[in-house]
Design a protein around this motif. Structure first.
Motif, PDB file in Angstrom:
ATOM      1  N   GLY A   9      -1.287  16.360  -5.113  1.00 12.07           N
ATOM      2  CA  GLY A   9      -1.211  16.826  -6.508  1.00 12.07           C
ATOM      3  C   GLY A   9      -0.132  16.090  -7.257  1.00 12.07           C
ATOM      4  O   GLY A   9       0.812  15.544  -6.682  1.00 12.07           O
ATOM      5  N   SER A  10      -0.296  16.081  -8.558  1.00 10.55           N
ATOM      6  CA  SER A  10       0.709  15.407  -9.392  1.00 10.55           C
ATOM      7  C   SER A  10       1.985  16.228  -9.415  1.00 10.55           C
ATOM      8  O   SER A  10       1.953  17.455  -9.500  1.00 10.55           O
ATOM      9  CB  SER A  10       0.167  15.225 -10.816  1.00 10.55           C
ATOM     10  N   GLY A  11       3.084  15.541  -9.355  1.00  7.14           N
ATOM     11  CA  GLY A  11       4.370  16.204  -9.414  1.00  7.14           C
ATOM     12  C   GLY A  11       4.829  16.740  -8.081  1.00  7.14           C
ATOM     13  O   GLY A  11       5.877  17.377  -8.009  1.00  7.14           O
ATOM     14  N   THR A  12       4.050  16.576  -7.031  1.00  4.19           N
ATOM     15  CA  THR A  12       4.448  17.067  -5.713  1.00  4.19           C
ATOM     16  C   THR A  12       4.869  15.894  -4.859  1.00  4.19           C
ATOM     17  O   THR A  12       4.511  14.745  -5.111  1.00  4.19           O
ATOM     18  CB  THR A  12       3.290  17.819  -5.035  1.00  4.19           C
ATOM     19  N   SER A  13       5.591  16.183  -3.836  1.00  2.00           N
ATOM     20  CA  SER A  13       6.044  15.152  -2.934  1.00  2.00           C
ATOM     21  C   SER A  13       5.009  14.883  -1.863  1.00  2.00           C
ATOM     22  O   SER A  13       4.100  15.685  -1.621  1.00  2.00           O
ATOM     23  CB  SER A  13       7.378  15.555  -2.289  1.00  2.00           C
ATOM     24  N   LEU A  14       5.118  13.754  -1.210  1.00  2.00           N
ATOM     25  CA  LEU A  14       4.196  13.349  -0.167  1.00  2.00           C
ATOM     26  C   LEU A  14       4.483  14.135   1.106  1.00  2.00           C
ATOM     27  O   LEU A  14       5.645  14.278   1.521  1.00  2.00           O
ATOM     28  CB  LEU A  14       4.353  11.845   0.092  1.00  2.00           C
ATOM     29  N   THR A  15       3.404  14.648   1.764  1.00  5.57           N
ATOM     30  CA  THR A  15       3.551  15.450   2.987  1.00  5.57           C
ATOM     31  C   THR A  15       2.854  14.755   4.129  1.00  5.57           C
ATOM     32  O   THR A  15       2.104  13.780   3.951  1.00  5.57           O
ATOM     33  CB  THR A  15       2.965  16.853   2.792  1.00  5.57           C
TER      34      THR A  15
ATOM     35  N   LEU B 220       0.855  -1.187   0.000  1.00  2.30           N
ATOM     36  CA  LEU B 220       0.000   0.000   0.000  1.00  2.30           C
ATOM     37  C   LEU B 220       0.881   1.224   0.000  1.00  2.30           C
ATOM     38  O   LEU B 220       1.824   1.328   0.812  1.00  2.30           O
ATOM     39  CB  LEU B 220      -0.919  -0.001   1.218  1.00  2.30           C
ATOM     40  N   THR B 221       0.574   2.199  -0.866  1.00  2.90           N
ATOM     41  CA  THR B 221       1.399   3.393  -1.011  1.00  2.90           C
ATOM     42  C   THR B 221       0.496   4.628  -0.967  1.00  2.90           C
ATOM     43  O   THR B 221      -0.428   4.749  -1.795  1.00  2.90           O
ATOM     44  CB  THR B 221       2.169   3.363  -2.337  1.00  2.90           C
ATOM     45  N   PRO B 222       0.696   5.574  -0.009  1.00  3.95           N
ATOM     46  CA  PRO B 222      -0.080   6.836   0.001  1.00  3.95           C
ATOM     47  C   PRO B 222       0.236   7.654  -1.226  1.00  3.95           C
ATOM     48  O   PRO B 222       1.396   7.741  -1.669  1.00  3.95           O
ATOM     49  CB  PRO B 222       0.364   7.520   1.275  1.00  3.95           C
ATOM     50  N   LEU B 223      -0.804   8.292  -1.814  1.00  6.36           N
ATOM     51  CA  LEU B 223      -0.628   9.111  -3.006  1.00  6.36           C
ATOM     52  C   LEU B 223      -0.571  10.583  -2.597  1.00  6.36           C
ATOM     53  O   LEU B 223      -1.323  11.035  -1.713  1.00  6.36           O
ATOM     54  CB  LEU B 223      -1.778   8.881  -3.977  1.00  6.36           C
TER      55      LEU B 223
ATOM     56  N   SER C 106      -7.365   7.994   2.641  1.00  9.96           N
ATOM     57  CA  SER C 106      -8.670   7.431   2.302  1.00  9.96           C
ATOM     58  C   SER C 106      -8.454   6.387   1.221  1.00  9.96           C
ATOM     59  O   SER C 106      -7.383   6.323   0.608  1.00  9.96           O
ATOM     60  CB  SER C 106      -9.632   8.533   1.817  1.00  9.96           C
ATOM     61  N   PRO C 107      -9.447   5.543   0.953  1.00 15.46           N
ATOM     62  CA  PRO C 107      -9.258   4.549  -0.111  1.00 15.46           C
ATOM     63  C   PRO C 107      -8.919   5.169  -1.456  1.00 15.46           C
ATOM     64  O   PRO C 107      -8.229   4.559  -2.275  1.00 15.46           O
ATOM     65  CB  PRO C 107     -10.598   3.823  -0.150  1.00 15.46           C
ATOM     66  N   GLU C 108      -9.448   6.409  -1.684  1.00 11.47           N
ATOM     67  CA  GLU C 108      -9.141   7.037  -2.972  1.00 11.47           C
ATOM     68  C   GLU C 108      -7.707   7.558  -3.019  1.00 11.47           C
ATOM     69  O   GLU C 108      -7.154   7.778  -4.096  1.00 11.47           O
ATOM     70  CB  GLU C 108     -10.113   8.191  -3.233  1.00 11.47           C
ATOM     71  N   ARG C 109      -7.089   7.802  -1.857  1.00  8.81           N
ATOM     72  CA  ARG C 109      -5.732   8.398  -1.819  1.00  8.81           C
ATOM     73  C   ARG C 109      -4.668   7.350  -1.492  1.00  8.81           C
ATOM     74  O   ARG C 109      -3.554   7.709  -1.137  1.00  8.81           O
ATOM     75  CB  ARG C 109      -5.699   9.481  -0.727  1.00  8.81           C
ATOM     76  N   THR C 110      -4.981   6.068  -1.635  1.00 11.94           N
ATOM     77  CA  THR C 110      -4.020   5.001  -1.313  1.00 11.94           C
ATOM     78  C   THR C 110      -3.840   4.110  -2.545  1.00 11.94           C
ATOM     79  O   THR C 110      -4.820   3.606  -3.104  1.00 11.94           O
ATOM     80  CB  THR C 110      -4.515   4.150  -0.131  1.00 11.94           C
ATOM     81  N   GLY C 111      -2.585   3.950  -2.974  1.00 12.58           N
ATOM     82  CA  GLY C 111      -2.260   3.070  -4.107  1.00 12.58           C
ATOM     83  C   GLY C 111      -1.965   1.657  -3.636  1.00 12.58           C
ATOM     84  O   GLY C 111      -1.398   1.444  -2.557  1.00 12.58           O
ATOM     85  N   VAL C 112      -2.339   0.686  -4.440  1.00 16.98           N
ATOM     86  CA  VAL C 112      -2.171  -0.722  -4.106  1.00 16.98           C
ATOM     87  C   VAL C 112      -1.332  -1.398  -5.202  1.00 16.98           C
ATOM     88  O   VAL C 112      -1.595  -1.205  -6.393  1.00 16.98           O
ATOM     89  CB  VAL C 112      -3.538  -1.428  -3.964  1.00 16.98           C
ATOM     90  N   THR C 113      -0.338  -2.194  -4.777  1.00 15.05           N
ATOM     91  CA  THR C 113       0.494  -3.001  -5.700  1.00 15.05           C
ATOM     92  C   THR C 113       0.391  -4.452  -5.270  1.00 15.05           C
ATOM     93  O   THR C 113       0.738  -4.794  -4.127  1.00 15.05           O
ATOM     94  CB  THR C 113       1.962  -2.546  -5.679  1.00 15.05           C
ATOM     95  N   LEU C 114      -0.091  -5.290  -6.173  1.00 17.61           N
ATOM     96  CA  LEU C 114      -0.290  -6.703  -5.890  1.00 17.61           C
ATOM     97  C   LEU C 114       0.511  -7.534  -6.892  1.00 17.61           C
ATOM     98  O   LEU C 114       0.482  -7.265  -8.094  1.00 17.61           O
ATOM     99  CB  LEU C 114      -1.778  -7.057  -5.990  1.00 17.61           C
ATOM    100  N   SER C 115       1.277  -8.522  -6.370  1.00 18.00           N
ATOM    101  CA  SER C 115       2.047  -9.392  -7.270  1.00 18.00           C
ATOM    102  C   SER C 115       1.094 -10.189  -8.142  1.00 18.00           C
ATOM    103  O   SER C 115      -0.001 -10.534  -7.712  1.00 18.00           O
ATOM    104  CB  SER C 115       2.937 -10.340  -6.455  1.00 18.00           C
ATOM    105  N   PRO C 116       1.479 -10.509  -9.370  1.00 14.54           N
ATOM    106  CA  PRO C 116       0.554 -11.150 -10.307  1.00 14.54           C
ATOM    107  C   PRO C 116       0.286 -12.603  -9.960  1.00 14.54           C
ATOM    108  O   PRO C 116       1.077 -13.272  -9.284  1.00 14.54           O
ATOM    109  CB  PRO C 116       1.266 -11.022 -11.645  1.00 14.54           C
TER     110      PRO C 116
END
Length: 465
Positions: free
Chosen positions: A96-102, A90-93, A110-120
């Motif tokens: 804004g695009s191009g900005t760093s995480l604060t 899980l990775t927080p987004l 929130s679920p909309e602001r969290t990225g998910v990476t799952l192995s295939p």
């Protein structure tokens, strides 16, 4: 007398050393450029030197080695099963695009602001098999007791870096032989057998290793074998057993579910990888030329004494009282054969007829009887007692194709021969296997049939492959 020997096979210095040691020659000169030996000595010493040079100036034996080197590599790879995802990240987004995480982004997760990476999820069903044969078939022709080498492969550079206290850096390159290296040294025997000293090395690059300084070195795997074989001419020998066997098995399963009987295959994947490599060496010696055993007249001959090389000179003959000589009966001259006991079919060999000491004889007629289908009389030459029979007519002979040889040996210069030595040399060729015989009887052209000889010998030679 001065005699020059132009040598074909032997070394001039080695022959000169032999003549100095055996006959104590007075003057010997060698010419390395012409491979020539010049001897100045008495005629008797020169005759002995000729036989010594004939013994030593023999062609060097050679053998052709037929070599086959086979590398058999078998590989089997099997993969079967289902590989389920084994990681979830899980990775927080950022806002804004191009900005760093604060930190504010972390407070507003929130679920909309969290990225998910799952192995295939992967389904694997693969079965591979391969066989590789690498064959080298060199032919090496080598001389007796001489090494021969073969390298089939690559010369891999190995870089070495050297630095000094002043900061100077230097690199040097050395090369390592990688591949197939074969070294053989044959030793040829008179019975047509070859003893071979073999050293085999098979190497390959396993991996590259990089040092902290940035230099690249190599990890090399090696398999070696060293042995000594003694084989007959044309006999094949196989050396095997240089095996490298690798068996690797890996498995990836879902905990608990992957260990279920039968159903566990749906929740896991396994991979089996087997590699087996074997090196096989086959070698066959084939004689190109072997050392020919000299004739009996060269293997043993009279050399006289240290003061005189004339065999049994009359001036040095042992004296006995006249009364004892008158009482003792005169010894009859005797003949004896001197020849090899075993020969091969088709082989040309020499047989010496030796006359033992007895009363002097002026002419000796003889007749040889033989089977022309089993043995062939190639030539009859005079021995040491008669001298050069071809030039002075001391030996008269006639070869009858029906199986008889008529000859008469006459003493040189009208004198008599009765001293021990080789009377004649007969060159024969064996035509059939079995026991060959050459019968000897008195009587021939131009001589007395009653020479007073003792029992006449029979020449017997066994012919076998």
């Amino acid at each position: 007398m001065i005699r020059s020997f132009y040598l074909t096979n032997a070394d001039a210095k080695a022959v000169a050393a032999t003549l100095k040691s055996v006959i104590k020659a007075r003057d010997i000169v060698t010419d390395d450029k012409l491979n020539l030996v010049i001897v100045r000595d008495s005629p008797e010493a020169i005759r002995v030197a000729e036989k010594l040079v004939a013994l030593q100036d023999a062609p060097e034996p050679e053998v052709m080695l037929e070599v086959e080197i086979l590398e058999v590599k078998r590989q089997r790879l099997a993969e079967l099963g289902v590989r389920w995802p084994d990681s979830l990240s899980l990775t927080p987004l950022p806002a804004g695009s191009g900005t760093s995480l604060t930190l504010r982004d972390l407070q507003q997760l929130s679920p909309e602001r969290t990225g998910v990476t799952l192995s295939p999820l992967a389904v694997r069903a693969r079965d591979e098999a391969g066989t590789t044969n690498i064959l080298a078939n060199p032919r090496i022709r080598a001389r007796n007791r001489e090494k021969a080498k073969i390298l089939i492969g690559e010369r891999v550079p190995n870089i070495t870096t050297t630095s000094t206290a002043t900061g100077f850096v230097a690199e040097s390159v050395s090369y390592v032989d990688v591949g197939l290296k074969l070294e053989v040294e044959p030793q040829i025997h008179l019975d047509n057998e070859v003893a071979i000293k073999i050293a085999l090395e098979v190497s390959n690059i396993v991996s590259q290793v990089q040092t902290k300084a940035g230099s690249v070195t190599y990890q090399i795997g090696t398999r070696t074998a060293s042995t000594v074989l003694r084989l007959k001419n044309g006999e094949n020998q196989i050396l095997a057993g240089l095996i490298n066997d690798e068996d690797r098995r890996t498995a990836s399963r879902v905990p608990l579910l992957g260990h279920l009987p039968l159903l566990g295959k749906l929740f896991g994947a396994s991979a089996d990888n087997r590699q087996k490599t074997e090196i096989v060496l086959s070698i066959t010696p084939r004689l190109v030329r072997n050392l020919q055993r000299p004739g009996a007249s060269l293997l043993e001959f009279a050399s006289g004494t240290e003061n005189s090389f004339r065999p049994w000179p009359n001036s040095l003959a042992p004296e006995r009282p006249q009364a004892a000589a008158a009482e003792a009966p005169a010894a009859k001259p005797r003949l004896a054969w001197r020849a090899p006991a075993n020969v091969k079919p088709g082989e040309l060999f020499s047989a010496d007829l030796v006359l033992q000491a007895g009363p002097p004889l002026q002419a000796l007629p003889l007749t040889f009887s033989h089977d022309p289908k089993a043995i062939e009389v190639a030539q009859v030459v005079a021995g040491d007692l008669l001298g050069d029979g071809g030039a002075t007519g001391l030996l008269a002979s006639r070869i009858d194709p029906a199986g008889k040889v008529l000859l008469t040996a006459r003493a040189p210069d009208g004198g008599g021969f009765g001293e021990a030595g080789v009377l004649i040399t007969v060159k024969l060729r064996a035509l059939a296997e079995g026991l060959l015989k050459l019968d000897l009887s008195q009587g021939g052209p131009g001589g007395d049939k009653h020479a007073g000889l003792g029992p006449l010998p029979v020449l017997s030679v066994q012919v076998q492959p």
